[in-house]
Write an enzyme that holds these catalytic residues in place. Structure first.
Site, PDB file in Angstrom:
ATOM      1  N   ARG A  53       0.917  -1.209   0.070  1.00  9.72           N
ATOM      2  CA  ARG A  53      -0.139   0.084   0.124  1.00  9.72           C
ATOM      3  C   ARG A  53       0.793   1.130   0.089  1.00  9.72           C
ATOM      4  O   ARG A  53       2.161   1.113   0.151  1.00  9.72           O
ATOM      5  CB  ARG A  53      -1.232   0.083   1.235  1.00  9.72           C
ATOM      6  CG  ARG A  53      -0.695  -0.578   2.324  1.00  9.72           C
ATOM      7  CD  ARG A  53       0.439  -0.116   3.267  1.00  9.72           C
ATOM      8  NE  ARG A  53       0.348   1.464   3.368  1.00  9.72           N
ATOM      9  CZ  ARG A  53       0.998   2.454   3.605  1.00  9.72           C
ATOM     10  NH1 ARG A  53       2.536   2.079   3.811  1.00  9.72           N
ATOM     11  NH2 ARG A  53       0.795   3.798   3.646  1.00  9.72           N
ATOM     12  N   GLY A  54       0.322   2.215  -0.076  1.00 10.17           N
ATOM     13  CA  GLY A  54       0.689   3.756  -0.404  1.00 10.17           C
ATOM     14  C   GLY A  54       1.075   3.732  -1.730  1.00 10.17           C
ATOM     15  O   GLY A  54       1.415   2.803  -2.512  1.00 10.17           O
ATOM     16  N   ALA A  55       0.714   5.042  -2.221  1.00  5.67           N
ATOM     17  CA  ALA A  55       0.708   5.219  -3.799  1.00  5.67           C
ATOM     18  C   ALA A  55       1.850   4.934  -4.557  1.00  5.67           C
ATOM     19  O   ALA A  55       1.669   4.154  -5.670  1.00  5.67           O
ATOM     20  CB  ALA A  55       0.375   6.863  -3.887  1.00  5.67           C
ATOM     21  N   ARG A  96      -7.516  -0.200  -6.667  1.00  3.53           N
ATOM     22  CA  ARG A  96      -7.629   0.713  -5.641  1.00  3.53           C
ATOM     23  C   ARG A  96      -7.927   2.081  -6.526  1.00  3.53           C
ATOM     24  O   ARG A  96      -6.962   2.363  -7.359  1.00  3.53           O
ATOM     25  CB  ARG A  96      -6.410   0.973  -4.716  1.00  3.53           C
ATOM     26  CG  ARG A  96      -6.473  -0.355  -3.864  1.00  3.53           C
ATOM     27  CD  ARG A  96      -5.416  -0.049  -2.628  1.00  3.53           C
ATOM     28  NE  ARG A  96      -6.111   0.857  -1.724  1.00  3.53           N
ATOM     29  CZ  ARG A  96      -5.463   1.360  -0.604  1.00  3.53           C
ATOM     30  NH1 ARG A  96      -4.243   1.304  -0.632  1.00  3.53           N
ATOM     31  NH2 ARG A  96      -6.065   2.140   0.081  1.00  3.53           N
ATOM     32  N   GLN A 201      -1.962   2.644   9.835  1.00  2.00           N
ATOM     33  CA  GLN A 201      -0.748   2.741   9.198  1.00  2.00           C
ATOM     34  C   GLN A 201       0.306   3.234  10.074  1.00  2.00           C
ATOM     35  O   GLN A 201       1.432   3.190   9.969  1.00  2.00           O
ATOM     36  CB  GLN A 201      -0.915   3.384   7.831  1.00  2.00           C
ATOM     37  CG  GLN A 201      -1.671   2.523   6.929  1.00  2.00           C
ATOM     38  CD  GLN A 201      -3.346   3.054   6.582  1.00  2.00           C
ATOM     39  OE1 GLN A 201      -3.813   3.259   7.985  1.00  2.00           O
ATOM     40  NE2 GLN A 201      -3.959   2.522   5.614  1.00  2.00           N
ATOM     41  N   ASP A 242      -1.815  10.756  -2.163  1.00  3.38           N
ATOM     42  CA  ASP A 242      -2.154   9.788  -3.114  1.00  3.38           C
ATOM     43  C   ASP A 242      -2.388  10.185  -4.685  1.00  3.38           C
ATOM     44  O   ASP A 242      -2.298   9.594  -5.609  1.00  3.38           O
ATOM     45  CB  ASP A 242      -3.500   9.048  -2.780  1.00  3.38           C
ATOM     46  CG  ASP A 242      -3.029   8.088  -1.458  1.00  3.38           C
ATOM     47  OD1 ASP A 242      -2.921   8.500  -0.446  1.00  3.38           O
ATOM     48  OD2 ASP A 242      -2.979   6.983  -2.005  1.00  3.38           O
ATOM     49  N   ASN A 252      -5.128  12.457   0.370  1.00  5.26           N
ATOM     50  CA  ASN A 252      -4.512  11.629   1.196  1.00  5.26           C
ATOM     51  C   ASN A 252      -5.171  10.827   2.194  1.00  5.26           C
ATOM     52  O   ASN A 252      -6.614  11.299   2.145  1.00  5.26           O
ATOM     53  CB  ASN A 252      -3.202  12.591   1.922  1.00  5.26           C
ATOM     54  CG  ASN A 252      -2.285  11.641   2.435  1.00  5.26           C
ATOM     55  OD1 ASN A 252      -1.706  10.771   1.816  1.00  5.26           O
ATOM     56  ND2 ASN A 252      -1.898  11.903   3.563  1.00  5.26           N
ATOM     57  N   LYS A 253      -4.617  10.346   3.005  1.00  2.00           N
ATOM     58  CA  LYS A 253      -5.432   9.201   3.882  1.00  2.00           C
ATOM     59  C   LYS A 253      -6.399  10.023   4.825  1.00  2.00           C
ATOM     60  O   LYS A 253      -6.049  11.044   5.111  1.00  2.00           O
ATOM     61  CB  LYS A 253      -4.528   8.567   4.811  1.00  2.00           C
ATOM     62  CG  LYS A 253      -4.853   7.588   5.895  1.00  2.00           C
ATOM     63  CD  LYS A 253      -5.547   6.749   5.333  1.00  2.00           C
ATOM     64  CE  LYS A 253      -4.999   6.070   4.489  1.00  2.00           C
ATOM     65  NZ  LYS A 253      -6.061   5.042   3.766  1.00  2.00           N
TER      66      LYS A 253
END
Ligand code: MRU
Length: 349
Positions: A53-55, A96, A201, A242, A252-253
């Site tokens: 995960r993570g862009a 995603r 996270q 992201d 973002n998150k």
């Protein structure tokens, strides 16, 4: 050292013996284990389940997914192979929706594949492009680190949200890369990470990787951000992204927006760090899909249910921070400042 030769370094994603090997981030911080993917379907599943995960990491993983599709294919001519790659492209695309790196990476690799004239040339080109993207990611993070570190002062206490570290990239990290670089310059910093409910996270991943690197880190509940900022315990905020739009809107998150509002209210700088592969120059904020994830992430804590049955739940995974709340966007080409439509245009055209 070229990416393909970094076998002794801990990499979030690596390419070994015609397979993609990823750290299983669902098992951290308790176990450092690896998942080996030999098919693009398995890569897609790992992206969906947040194994990776993570862009930027999602983008590179997807590129390797296409490489697996090309290598495993039994196609005997280029057009057959391109049809198979299109199928893999669709499956990987539908994992995603918010991180733009996924689409950037898949489109870039497909374009490379389409410009080849033999099956072998397509296979080689797809794999080389994926390897190149992995190397570019590490280089971009290091460059972001050197630009961003100048914003950090000796003795700073810096808040981050989610994980925009080595684990969200191939290695080094974006927001956490900046903090690593500041530390390498001899600055004393302490990092405060939110837990980042519901998937944690921050507490599971950011705390894991910073502790491992000997960087002073503390975890706070998401709900403590306002209190710590108001008490002067945080000097700066730095997060990842992201997707960054031409206007400077940062996706973002979930929770990033409220941190930015609090930083603005208390006049402390709020920075986002993002490689140019996270920029989307075409979309407006309402055209970007915000991923809605499973309710289980909210209603369950481990094996325990924490929301009464029958109660409605929302679980958006990302939010939008508007440009007026952002002091600077750190990229591998320098730190962009407002007005973002102008500074982004100067770098990306
Ligand atoms: O749902 P996740 O864990 O993929 O979300 C990750 C983030 O929001 C990160 O901050 C972002 O991808 C930047 S990573 C360098």
């Amino acid at each position: 050292m070229p990416y393909a030769m970094r076998s002794n370094e801990l990499l979030t994603i690596s390419w070994k013996d015609n397979a993609v090997v990823m750290i299983d981030q669902t098992k951290l911080p308790n176990k450092l284990t690896f998942v080996k993917c030999t098919t693009y379907e398995k890569v897609a599943d790992c992206i969906k389940r947040l194994v990776v995960r993570g862009a930027p990491a999602i983008g590179v993983a997807a590129a390797f997914g296409l490489a697996l599709a090309a290598i495993k294919s039994k196609a005997s001519n280029p057009s057959e192979l391109l049809v198979e790659l299109e199928t893999a492209f669709k499956v990987l695309t539908n994992t995603r929706p918010t991180a733009v790196n996924l689409f950037y990476a898949l489109e870039r690799v497909m374009q490379k594949a389409k410009s080849q004239s033999s099956v072998k040339a397509i296979r080689d080109a797809v794999l080389n492009e994926a390897l190149m993207m992995a190397e570019e990611d590490i280089q971009a993070n290091k460059q972001m680190g050197s630009f961003g570190a100048s914003l950090i002062q000796d003795g700073d206490s810096v808040l981050t949200h989610c994980n925009a570290g080595a684990l969200a990239t191939v290695a080094y990290g974006t927001a956490l890369g900046v903090l690593r670089a500041a530390k390498q310059q001899g600055k004393r910093i302490n990092v405060i990470t939110t837990e980042t409910r519901p998937v944690l996270q921050g507490s599971r991943l950011t705390a894991f990787e910073l502790k491992r690197d000997g960087i002073d880190v503390s975890v706070i509940p998401d709900t403590a951000v306002g209190s710590l900022i108001a008490r002067g315990m945080i000097k700066k905020v730095i997060v990842g992204a992201d997707r960054v739009l031409r206007t400077g809107h940062v996706f973002n998150k979930i929770g990033t927006y409220q941190v930015a509002v609090l930083a603005n209210k208390h006049k402390i700088p709020f920075y986002a760090a993002a490689p140019l592969s996270s920029f989307d120059l075409k979309s407006s904020p309402d055209q970007v899909t915000i991923e809605e994830r499973s309710f289980d992430e909210v209603v369950m804590m481990g094996s325990k249910r924490v929301v009464p049955k029958g109660v409605r739940v929302f679980n958006p995974a990302f939010d939008i921070t508007p440009p007026e709340l952002i002091s600077g966007i750190i990229t591998e080409k320098g730190v962009l400042t407002p007005p973002y439509d102008v500074s982004i245009k100067m770098v990306l055209g």
